[in-house]
Design a protein around this motif. Structure first.
Motif, short mmCIF file in Angstrom:
data_model
loop_
_atom_site.label_atom_id
_atom_site.label_comp_id
_atom_site.label_asym_id
_atom_site.label_seq_id
_atom_site.Cartn_x
_atom_site.Cartn_y
_atom_site.Cartn_z
N PHE A 211 0.85 -1.21 0.00
CA PHE A 211 0.00 0.00 0.00
C PHE A 211 0.87 1.25 0.00
O PHE A 211 0.84 2.07 0.89
CB PHE A 211 -0.98 0.00 1.19
CG PHE A 211 -0.33 0.07 2.54
CD1 PHE A 211 -0.53 1.16 3.37
CD2 PHE A 211 0.48 -0.96 3.00
CE1 PHE A 211 0.07 1.23 4.61
CE2 PHE A 211 1.07 -0.90 4.24
CZ PHE A 211 0.87 0.21 5.05
N THR A 212 1.64 1.41 -1.05
CA THR A 212 2.55 2.55 -1.15
C THR A 212 1.77 3.82 -1.46
O THR A 212 1.02 3.86 -2.44
CB THR A 212 3.59 2.30 -2.25
OG1 THR A 212 4.34 1.13 -1.92
CG2 THR A 212 4.53 3.49 -2.38
N PRO A 213 1.93 4.88 -0.67
CA PRO A 213 1.23 6.14 -0.96
C PRO A 213 1.87 6.85 -2.15
O PRO A 213 3.04 6.68 -2.44
CB PRO A 213 1.41 6.94 0.33
CG PRO A 213 2.67 6.41 0.94
CD PRO A 213 2.72 4.96 0.57
N ASP A 214 1.06 7.65 -2.84
CA ASP A 214 1.59 8.43 -3.96
C ASP A 214 1.62 9.92 -3.64
O ASP A 214 2.01 10.73 -4.48
CB ASP A 214 0.76 8.19 -5.22
CG ASP A 214 -0.64 8.75 -5.12
OD1 ASP A 214 -1.22 8.67 -4.02
OD2 ASP A 214 -1.14 9.28 -6.13
N GLY B 280 -7.55 14.22 -6.07
CA GLY B 280 -7.93 12.94 -6.65
C GLY B 280 -7.49 11.73 -5.88
O GLY B 280 -7.26 10.67 -6.47
N ARG B 281 -7.35 11.83 -4.57
CA ARG B 281 -6.95 10.67 -3.75
C ARG B 281 -8.19 9.93 -3.25
O ARG B 281 -9.30 10.49 -3.17
CB ARG B 281 -6.10 11.11 -2.57
CG ARG B 281 -4.79 11.85 -2.89
CD ARG B 281 -3.95 11.15 -3.93
NE ARG B 281 -2.56 11.51 -3.99
CZ ARG B 281 -2.05 12.66 -4.37
NH1 ARG B 281 -2.84 13.68 -4.65
NH2 ARG B 281 -0.75 12.82 -4.48
N ALA C 19 -1.18 9.87 1.47
CA ALA C 19 -2.40 9.85 0.66
C ALA C 19 -2.27 8.78 -0.42
O ALA C 19 -1.20 8.61 -1.02
CB ALA C 19 -2.64 11.22 0.03
N PHE C 20 -3.37 8.07 -0.68
CA PHE C 20 -3.36 6.93 -1.60
C PHE C 20 -4.37 7.17 -2.71
O PHE C 20 -5.51 7.58 -2.46
CB PHE C 20 -3.71 5.63 -0.86
CG PHE C 20 -2.81 5.34 0.31
CD1 PHE C 20 -1.72 4.50 0.17
CD2 PHE C 20 -3.05 5.92 1.55
CE1 PHE C 20 -0.90 4.23 1.25
CE2 PHE C 20 -2.22 5.66 2.63
CZ PHE C 20 -1.13 4.80 2.49
N ARG C 21 -3.94 6.86 -3.95
CA ARG C 21 -4.87 6.99 -5.07
C ARG C 21 -5.83 5.82 -5.13
O ARG C 21 -6.93 5.93 -5.67
CB ARG C 21 -4.09 7.11 -6.38
CG ARG C 21 -4.90 7.70 -7.53
CD ARG C 21 -4.00 8.09 -8.68
NE ARG C 21 -3.11 9.19 -8.32
CZ ARG C 21 -3.46 10.48 -8.32
NH1 ARG C 21 -4.68 10.82 -8.65
NH2 ARG C 21 -2.60 11.41 -7.98
N HIS C 22 -5.43 4.68 -4.56
CA HIS C 22 -6.30 3.51 -4.50
C HIS C 22 -6.89 3.39 -3.10
O HIS C 22 -6.29 3.86 -2.12
CB HIS C 22 -5.52 2.24 -4.85
CG HIS C 22 -4.37 2.00 -3.93
ND1 HIS C 22 -3.14 2.62 -4.09
CD2 HIS C 22 -4.24 1.21 -2.83
CE1 HIS C 22 -2.31 2.23 -3.14
NE2 HIS C 22 -2.96 1.37 -2.36
#
Length: 735
Positions: free
Chosen positions: A172-175, A247-248, A269-272
């Protein structure tokens, strides 16, 4: 229908774990899931612990502490074992930790929750790679080890932020990342990643009472997890319009806590979509703790560097205005640890006579006390010199000053680095770098040079410091032996004799502390040999100025450096380094370089050997070898050394005066002439003797006739001058 019956119908049991009493209460279904008879039972903790896989049980404390800190449920997957060590089943435990503070201030917990069996994963399926098999745990542990190592090596805030941005969390790597810092009642962004420049504008200088997740985290010290945009909008409707544009899909805001104080917040913050399971929250919390520690270390290091810069600016003066006919360059390089200041210093002092003085010194030790003593001693030397005292008087007064100053330290009975008189006299400790601190009075070495820029005359007084060296116009390096006394501060009233010599046009005098010579396991001889190779190296076409020469000398010891090195250094040196170069300019002489004209300048040295200083004959022999270091015939060099030693010894033995030696090598390589003159005050001329086989003297003239190409005696008004010459002859190629 009872709650227990409803839960039992869904294969869910209930349990209560009282940490204070060590008793675990199970209902019938929970007991069955643990492989016990299906009946309500109270068991000691050790009996229940034996039913679980030891790896899973060891993680429960961390999960409970995380749930207490965040105010959430403690959720874990536990493998149930039978008496033979086989896995019976896997159960999921969900429980609510309830804190209970006892009368003695100890915090106990009660866990009240459920146990539910989950299906065992099949080989080859995605579930087989979940926490149940331990693969995710191993991946998490490897990630945390790598992250901890990388953050521990970061030495500035910018490096810490770069490391944080490069972390690839397992699964679960944040972007998008942002680090918030709290100062007073304001919250600001220290750094961010995954956003465009300027995106941080609305979040800069934010009041702590703002309805924003990071502000709430700093106020409460508890993490905020937002698994969906709907959850974000529901909990923080005022901040949601600002966050929506990125857009997260999921956000984690974790406190940065050091020593129980919340210093800021970290946003991932994660996009997925991310559900933020207990394992994922545990990873985020652990990373946040390491990030907080790294940011604090970086902040302390940056504060120390800022303090170091200020100390160096106040303690290490600039070289001042340019001197007509002279060029000066200087370097100071600290040891590389702690505050990066120590006991080495240099100074250039304008004198009332129109001359100037160069001073270089080294106070014993590398700690803060050495730096403090150095600052006071430098000011005292500058004051004594500005009053117009001669070099010997300046050092005598400085020794008296330092002796009284270090005695006043000892009067309080505290060792260096102590905060007051409570520390035991005579004991040592360790400073912040692990170096041994020194107790008792300190001493200092010092070299004081008074220079006349018009004539190049140098008057040198030395207090236990390394002798200066001179790089001649053609690159030849000579050590200049000078008379000296004890280091400053050892004996209050000490005499410091003065040595005078002349710096010829194109020659450069090198003054340095022992850190430049002895670093790397070298002694004075091997250390000077290392530096001699740099000084005698022929510069590239176009010459080498004095600044480049100073950089080459420093880099020969530890690598590239710059003026007054401040900032982190790549390696830790053994001692501070102070270096001063003084070059006399003149027609056809470019400081620091080899002249481009075809005729090489003569190499010349002058040395006085007093009746009371016969040991200086050894220095004269060494200077002859240094003058003839590239002479074609090594036998002629040995002859020259022998003749000089004989001539000086005769003056000291057969006269009552001092000997003045003048040696000069002139001409082109391979065809030079070496001339040595030794003058004394006696009118008695040498004459040939016929010593017997066992005689210990009387062979001086015989040696002259045998070894010298030419020799003679020139009478003078008061005394005489004995001289000899050697003519260089390049050896044939066959030799």
């Amino acid at each position: 229908m009872r709650t227990e019956d409803v839960l039992a119908a869904t294969a869910t049991g209930m349990w209560r774990w009282d940490n204070a009493s060590g008793i675990v209460t199970l209902d019938g279904e929970a007991a069955r899931l643990l492989g016990l008879p299906a009946a309500h039972v109270d068991l000691p903790e050790v009996a229940v612990r034996s039913r679980f896989h030891p790896v899973d049980w060891n993680e429960i404390n961390g999960i409970v502490n995380l749930a207490v800190a965040e105010g959430t449920l403690a959720e874990a997957l536990l493998r149930v074992m039978d008496g033979d060590g086989r896995v019976l089943r896997t159960v999921r435990s969900r429980s609510k930790p309830l804190e209970n503070v006892t009368a003695d201030g100890r915090t106990d917990y009660q866990l009240i929750g459920t146990l539910q069996e989950i299906a065992a994963p099949q080989p080859g399926t995605a579930a087989a790679h979940t926490t149940v098999t331990g693969d995710w745990r191993r991946s998490r542990e490897a990630f945390l080890l790598d992250a901890g190592r990388a953050l521990a090596e970061a030495r500035s805030t910018a490096e810490v932020l770069r490391v944080a941005a490069s972390l690839s969390m397992p699964g679960f790597t944040p972007d998008g990342l942002a680090v918030f810092g709290a100062a007073g009642d304001r919250l600001s962004i220290i750094g961010h990643h995954g956003h465009n420049p300027g995106d941080e504008g609305p979040f800069t200088e934010m009041p702590l009472d703002t309805d924003y997740p990071a502000a709430e985290v700093v106020r409460t010290g508890r993490a905020v997890y937002l698994p969906s945009p709907e959850e974000y909008e529901r909990r923080y409707p005022a901040a949601w319009p600002l966050a929506r544009g990125f857009g997260r899909s999921s956000w984690a805001f974790v406190p940065l806590i050091v020593a129980g104080r919340t210093m800021g917040a970290w946003m991932a913050a994660f996009r997925h979509p991310v559900s933020f399971s207990p394992d994922e929250r545990s990873v985020l919390t652990t990373v946040a703790r390491m990030l907080a520690q790294a940011l604090q270390r970086a902040g302390v290091a940056e504060s120390e560097r800022e303090l170091t810069t200020g100390l160096q600016r106040s303690m290490m003066p600039t070289l001042g205005p340019e001197i007509p006919g002279m060029a000066v360059a200087a370097r100071y390089v600290p040891t590389g640890g702690g505050l990066q200041v120590g006991g080495d210093w240099y100074d250039m002092i304008p004198l009332p006579s129109g001359r100037f003085a160069l001073v270089i010194g080294d106070v014993q030790g590398h700690d803060v006390r050495a730096a403090g003593l150095m600052g006071q001693l430098r000011i005292a030397v500058r004051a004594y010199a500005s009053e117009g005292h001669r070099p010997d008087a300046v050092l005598s007064r400085a020794s008296r000053f330092l002796s009284g100053l270090t005695d006043s330290y000892g009067a309080y009975g505290a060792t260096p680095g102590a905060s007051g008189p409570s520390r035991t006299p005579g004991t040592g400790g360790r400073d912040a770098d692990g170096d041994e601190e020194l107790s008792g009075p300190r001493f200092a070495t010092c070299l004081y040079v008074e220079c006349d820029p018009e004539t190049g005359t140098l008057d040198v007084a030395r207090a236990g410091h390394p002798d200066p060296a001179v790089r001649m116009a053609d690159g030849t390096v000579l050590m200049r032996p000078t008379a000296g006394g004890l280091p400053l501060g050892i004996v209050p009233d000490t005499d410091y004799p003065t040595t005078r010599f002349t710096l010829e046009p194109g020659e450069t005098m090198i003054l340095c502390t022992d850190g430049l010579i002895e670093t790397g396991g070298h002694d004075l001889d091997t250390g000077w040999a290392r530096l001699r190779a740099v000084l005698e190296s022929r510069p590239p076409e176009g010459g080498m100025d004095l600044e480049k020469l100073a950089d080459l000398l420093v880099s020969a010891v530890h690598g590239p450096s710059s003026h007054h090195t401040t900032g982190p250094l790549a390696d830790r040196r053994e001692d501070d380094i102070a270096l001063v170069l003084l070059c006399r300019e003149g027609p056809g002489a470019d400081c620091g370089s080899t002249p481009a004209h075809p005729v090489r300048p003569a190499r010349r040295t002058v040395l006085t050997v007093a009746q009371a200083e016969p040991q200086r004959i050894a220095g004269a022999r060494r200077q002859v070898r240094e003058l003839l270091h590239d002479w074609a015939d090594a036998d002629q060099v040995d002859s020259a050394v022998l003749l000089v030693s004989e001539m000086l010894a005769n003056v000291l033995t057969h006269t009552d005066g001092d000997a003045l030696l003048v040696a000069e090598a002139a001409g082109e390589l391979g065809a030079r002439r070496f001339r040595v003159e030794v003058a004394d005050s006696s009118d008695e001329l040498p004459h040939k003797r016929h010593p017997g086989e066992m005689a210990s003297s009387g062979r001086g003239v015989l040696l002259m006739e045998m070894l010298a190409d030419r020799w003679g005696v020139d009478p003078r008004g008061a005394g005489k001058s004995i001289w000899f010459e050697l003519h260089e002859q390049a050896k044939p190629a066959s030799d």
